[in-house]
Write a protein that holds these residues in place. Structure first.
Motif, mmCIF file in Angstrom:
data_model
loop_
_atom_site.group_PDB
_atom_site.id
_atom_site.type_symbol
_atom_site.label_atom_id
_atom_site.label_comp_id
_atom_site.label_asym_id
_atom_site.label_seq_id
_atom_site.Cartn_x
_atom_site.Cartn_y
_atom_site.Cartn_z
ATOM 1 N N TRP A 191 14.114 39.417 2.649
ATOM 2 C CA TRP A 191 13.698 38.245 2.903
ATOM 3 C C TRP A 191 15.135 37.308 2.757
ATOM 4 C CZ3 TRP A 191 9.519 36.850 5.371
ATOM 5 C CH2 TRP A 191 9.215 35.528 5.526
ATOM 6 N N PHE A 192 15.175 36.267 3.621
ATOM 7 C CA PHE A 192 16.227 35.461 3.357
ATOM 8 C C PHE A 192 15.779 33.793 3.441
ATOM 9 C CE2 PHE A 192 19.046 32.505 5.508
ATOM 10 C CZ PHE A 192 20.202 32.585 5.096
ATOM 11 N N LEU A 193 16.443 33.048 2.400
ATOM 12 C CA LEU A 193 16.088 31.751 2.119
ATOM 13 C C LEU A 193 17.293 30.963 2.208
ATOM 14 C CD1 LEU A 193 13.505 32.147 -0.683
ATOM 15 C CD2 LEU A 193 13.081 31.385 1.793
ATOM 16 N N LYS A 194 17.401 29.889 2.905
ATOM 17 C CA LYS A 194 18.601 28.889 2.889
ATOM 18 C C LYS A 194 18.328 27.325 2.720
ATOM 19 C CE LYS A 194 21.747 27.086 6.220
ATOM 20 N NZ LYS A 194 22.505 27.555 7.597
ATOM 21 N N ALA A 195 18.797 27.028 1.785
ATOM 22 C CA ALA A 195 18.670 25.552 1.495
ATOM 23 C C ALA A 195 19.933 24.588 2.017
ATOM 24 C CB ALA A 195 18.587 25.326 -0.078
ATOM 25 N N GLY A 196 19.425 23.819 2.847
ATOM 26 C CA GLY A 196 20.434 22.869 3.465
ATOM 27 C C GLY A 196 20.235 21.517 3.295
ATOM 28 N N ARG A 197 20.973 20.381 3.724
ATOM 29 C CA ARG A 197 20.259 19.246 3.806
ATOM 30 C C ARG A 197 19.407 18.925 4.938
ATOM 31 N NH1 ARG A 197 26.011 16.115 3.906
ATOM 32 N NH2 ARG A 197 26.058 17.741 5.533
ATOM 33 N N ARG A 198 19.512 19.511 6.034
ATOM 34 C CA ARG A 198 18.452 19.453 6.794
ATOM 35 C C ARG A 198 17.881 20.732 7.528
ATOM 36 N NH1 ARG A 198 21.254 18.706 12.602
ATOM 37 N NH2 ARG A 198 19.414 18.469 13.345
ATOM 38 N N LYS A 199 16.939 21.000 7.980
ATOM 39 C CA LYS A 199 16.408 22.404 8.480
ATOM 40 C C LYS A 199 17.159 23.235 9.318
ATOM 41 C CE LYS A 199 11.480 21.186 7.756
ATOM 42 N NZ LYS A 199 10.311 20.926 8.656
ATOM 43 N N ALA A 200 17.895 22.390 10.180
ATOM 44 C CA ALA A 200 18.730 23.168 11.257
ATOM 45 C C ALA A 200 20.116 22.621 11.423
ATOM 46 C CB ALA A 200 18.007 23.118 12.593
ATOM 47 N N MET A 201 21.055 23.349 11.967
ATOM 48 C CA MET A 201 22.490 22.989 12.107
ATOM 49 C C MET A 201 23.250 22.510 10.868
ATOM 50 S SD MET A 201 23.817 23.107 15.480
ATOM 51 C CE MET A 201 24.984 21.630 15.380
ATOM 52 N N GLU A 202 22.924 23.542 10.000
ATOM 53 C CA GLU A 202 23.676 22.705 8.640
ATOM 54 C C GLU A 202 24.067 24.111 7.917
ATOM 55 O OE1 GLU A 202 24.294 20.738 7.154
ATOM 56 O OE2 GLU A 202 23.765 20.382 4.872
ATOM 57 N N SER A 204 25.023 26.199 4.460
ATOM 58 C CA SER A 204 24.118 26.376 3.513
ATOM 59 C C SER A 204 24.529 25.919 2.306
ATOM 60 C CB SER A 204 24.007 28.106 3.103
ATOM 61 O OG SER A 204 22.985 28.465 4.134
ATOM 62 N N VAL A 205 23.752 25.147 1.193
ATOM 63 C CA VAL A 205 24.025 24.675 0.220
ATOM 64 C C VAL A 205 24.022 25.940 -0.651
ATOM 65 C CG1 VAL A 205 23.159 23.144 -1.668
ATOM 66 C CG2 VAL A 205 23.388 22.400 0.670
ATOM 67 N N ILE A 206 22.839 26.489 -0.555
ATOM 68 C CA ILE A 206 22.523 27.921 -1.159
ATOM 69 C C ILE A 206 22.047 28.788 -0.174
ATOM 70 C CG2 ILE A 206 21.228 29.154 -2.819
ATOM 71 C CD1 ILE A 206 23.955 28.174 -4.039
ATOM 72 N N CYS A 207 22.421 29.844 -0.052
ATOM 73 C CA CYS A 207 21.465 30.935 0.645
ATOM 74 C C CYS A 207 21.360 32.383 -0.183
ATOM 75 C CB CYS A 207 22.189 31.218 1.959
ATOM 76 S SG CYS A 207 23.609 31.985 2.359
ATOM 77 N N VAL A 208 20.246 32.835 0.058
ATOM 78 C CA VAL A 208 19.679 33.956 -0.643
ATOM 79 C C VAL A 208 19.033 35.059 0.139
ATOM 80 C CG1 VAL A 208 18.065 34.988 -2.576
ATOM 81 C CG2 VAL A 208 19.387 32.712 -2.885
ATOM 82 N N ALA A 209 19.527 36.220 -0.146
ATOM 83 C CA ALA A 209 18.862 37.280 0.438
ATOM 84 C C ALA A 209 18.484 38.529 -0.588
ATOM 85 C CB ALA A 209 19.814 38.028 1.444
ATOM 86 N N VAL A 264 30.625 17.741 -1.034
ATOM 87 C CA VAL A 264 30.032 16.903 -0.464
ATOM 88 C C VAL A 264 28.564 17.326 -0.056
ATOM 89 C CG1 VAL A 264 30.528 18.038 1.814
ATOM 90 C CG2 VAL A 264 30.034 15.414 1.750
ATOM 91 N N ARG A 265 28.075 18.432 -0.109
ATOM 92 C CA ARG A 265 26.865 18.879 0.183
ATOM 93 C C ARG A 265 25.767 18.948 -1.096
ATOM 94 N NH1 ARG A 265 29.626 22.008 3.390
ATOM 95 N NH2 ARG A 265 29.580 21.410 5.521
ATOM 96 N N ALA A 266 26.284 19.268 -2.107
ATOM 97 C CA ALA A 266 25.604 19.445 -3.422
ATOM 98 C C ALA A 266 26.326 19.670 -4.616
ATOM 99 C CB ALA A 266 24.526 20.401 -3.395
ATOM 100 N N SER A 267 25.769 19.192 -5.759
ATOM 101 C CA SER A 267 26.331 19.362 -6.924
ATOM 102 C C SER A 267 26.329 20.863 -7.572
ATOM 103 C CB SER A 267 25.901 18.355 -8.103
ATOM 104 O OG SER A 267 24.566 18.847 -8.580
ATOM 105 N N ALA A 268 27.406 21.373 -8.353
ATOM 106 C CA ALA A 268 27.154 22.872 -9.024
ATOM 107 C C ALA A 268 25.721 22.940 -9.604
ATOM 108 C CB ALA A 268 28.272 23.117 -9.991
ATOM 109 N N ARG A 269 25.414 21.983 -10.380
ATOM 110 C CA ARG A 269 24.425 21.847 -11.404
ATOM 111 C C ARG A 269 22.927 22.184 -10.329
ATOM 112 N NH1 ARG A 269 20.825 18.362 -12.768
ATOM 113 N NH2 ARG A 269 19.370 18.837 -14.704
ATOM 114 N N TYR A 270 23.056 21.584 -9.176
ATOM 115 C CA TYR A 270 21.782 21.473 -8.395
ATOM 116 C C TYR A 270 21.841 23.002 -7.486
ATOM 117 C CZ TYR A 270 18.497 20.604 -4.609
ATOM 118 O OH TYR A 270 17.557 20.587 -3.536
#
Lengths: 295, 167
Positions: A191-202, A204-209, A264-270
């Motif tokens: 499974w793969f999950l990605k967090a970005g600021r929008r759903k597409a064309m972004e 990754s802020v974090i991605c996990v596999a 610019v995309r996210a803080s380290a804590r987040y």
């Protein structure tokens, strides 16, 4: 026909010559000859932008098009994805829709479809961006890269190939020809999950596999959380020993293990909060797919 | 400088050009051939206004070297239809009022065409259309009518035989 002088499409300060070698060996020999002045061109969706921004100024571009690197080969026990295979081809490959679905999930969120139609798997790996979407999936699959150089082909685990942001074990004249991984057993899931600021064309802020094999190995890999894409062996071992009971703790271990940055995309804590949540969620998704026989 | 001969097939016609190796396909279309239907904006594959079809697939012509299109088939908005014979996507965009300032529309229509062609006539959901168009930005934010138009065109093209759909 010409537009005004302030147009931003002015040619880059330094031009380059474009080469279409007739074979991999010719490409390697020419790259060796030119040293730092040459760069291999795969899809170019990153390299051309870097050239236009003036960040790199190669004098020679060596095209890898037409050299037979654009195939996905399925053997009895493994897959080999050629370096020039596009993300679009990964998304649509019939073999990557069940227990290897994380490959399709990751390639599906690389840029927009215009980029996915050109951008390549090899480029995604060799670029060594910590935020490359496909790389955590390949790490979770214990993938191996094939590097062809002056003295034939050598192979090494992808985990060893990646050094840090923008740096790999590839020698300047070597061509990453393919990335290979074993076919997983039937009772397994990815499974793969990605967090970005929008759903597409972004980016990754974090991605996990994640990959889970029933009664077997667990793999967890994280992108955009350190100076390179990383696995979290401590969390993997815990999941291998304790199964679903350890999914939440695996997320916590992963969050402690990574070293994300503020940007610019996210803080380290987040980002650490995201790692904990997404690792657990990816493991739950894998377990659910195995349970429901979707794997 | 060091221009090289390059033969490009655009909208079914062969064009013999002399190009600088660093020229993008967008540059060649607009500056060398005067085909200004393909628009120019971000030049970094973010906005999609420069979208053309390369062997039927949508690509950003701003970061594609013209050399990379050698030997392949290019379709631009100029090749899609004409006022007397509109492509169903063009007709649907007009019918649904999907065009505001118009700058993104060539890219929108070609992105949508590539997406619909790949689906072989299967009508997409709204969510699928939105995802498919995510690499193509409309700064008038006229997305709803654009999405409506793409779905309407898909429904119409769905009733066609495969050969006609590809045309």
């Amino acid at each position: 026909m010409s537009l005004n002088a302030s147009s931003r499409s002015a040619p880059p300060a330094m031009s380059f010559s474009f080469h279409r070698p007739g074979s991999l060996d010719a490409a390697i020999a020419f790259a060796r000859e030119q040293g730092d002045a040459a760069r291999f061109l795969a899809g170019g969706t990153d390299l051309i932008i870097q050239i236009n921004r003036g960040r790199v100024a190669p004098r020679h571009l060596i095209s890898l098009d037409g050299l037979g690197l654009d195939r996905i080969d399925e053997a009895a026990t493994e897959y080999a994805i050629g370096a020039m295979v596009t993300h679009d081809a990964v998304v649509n490959h019939p073999g990557f829709q069940t227990n290897l679905v994380a490959l399709a999930q990751a390639s599906a969120v690389v840029g927009g479809r215009q980029v996915r139609n050109i951008a390549t798997v090899g480029g995604n790996i060799v670029n060594a961006s910590p935020a490359a979407d496909l790389v955590p999936v390949l790490l979770a699959l214990d993938a191996t890269v094939d590097l062809r150089g002056l003295n034939g082909t050598r192979s090494m685990p992808l985990d060893r190939f990646l050094v840090e942001r923008g740096r790999t074990e590839r020698r300047p004249e070597e061509i990453l020809t393919a990335v290979r991984f074993d076919k997983p057993p039937a009772a397994s899931a990815t499974w793969f999950l990605k967090a970005g600021r929008r759903k597409a064309m972004e980016i990754s802020v974090i991605c996990v596999a994640a990959q889970l094999v029933r009664g077997g190995k667990a793999r967890i890999a994280i992108g955009a959380a350190a100076s390179r894409t990383v696995r979290v062996p401590d969390a993997e071992v815990l999941v291998e020993r304790q199964g679903a009971a350890a999914f939440r703790e695996a997320g916590r271990i992963a969050a402690d293990a990574v070293a994300p940055i503020d940007d610019v995309r996210a803080s380290a804590r987040y980002r650490k909060l995201l790692v904990a949540a997404l690792v657990e969620r990816a493991l739950v998704a894998c377990a659910g797919r195995i349970e429901r026989g979707e794997a | 400088m060091t221009r090289q001969a390059l033969d490009l097939t655009i909208n079914g016609e062969s064009h013999q050009l002399m190009v600088e190796p660093h020229w993008s396909l967008l540059h060649v279309l607009r500056r060398e051939l005067g085909m200004t239907g393909t628009k120019e904006n971000c030049l970094e594959a973010e906005c999609g206004v420069c979208t053309v079809l390369l062997d039927g697939k949508a690509v950003n012509s701003c970061i594609l070297l013209a050399e990379q299109a050698r030997g392949r088939s290019i379709v631009t908005i100029e090749g899609l239809g004409d006022p007397e014979h509109l492509h169903p996507l063009q007709a649907a965009f007009i019918e649904h009022g999907a065009v505001q300032c118009g700058y993104c529309i060539p890219g929108m229509i070609l992105t949508a065409k590539s997406f619909l062609d790949e689906r072989h006539g299967r009508v997409p959901s709204e969510a699928e259309v939105r995802e498919a168009l995510s690499g193509t930005l409309c700064r008038c934010t006229g997305y709803q009518k654009i999405v409506d138009a793409v779905i309407a065109a898909a429904r119409q093209m769905n009733s066609w035989p495969e050969a006609a759909r590809k045309a």
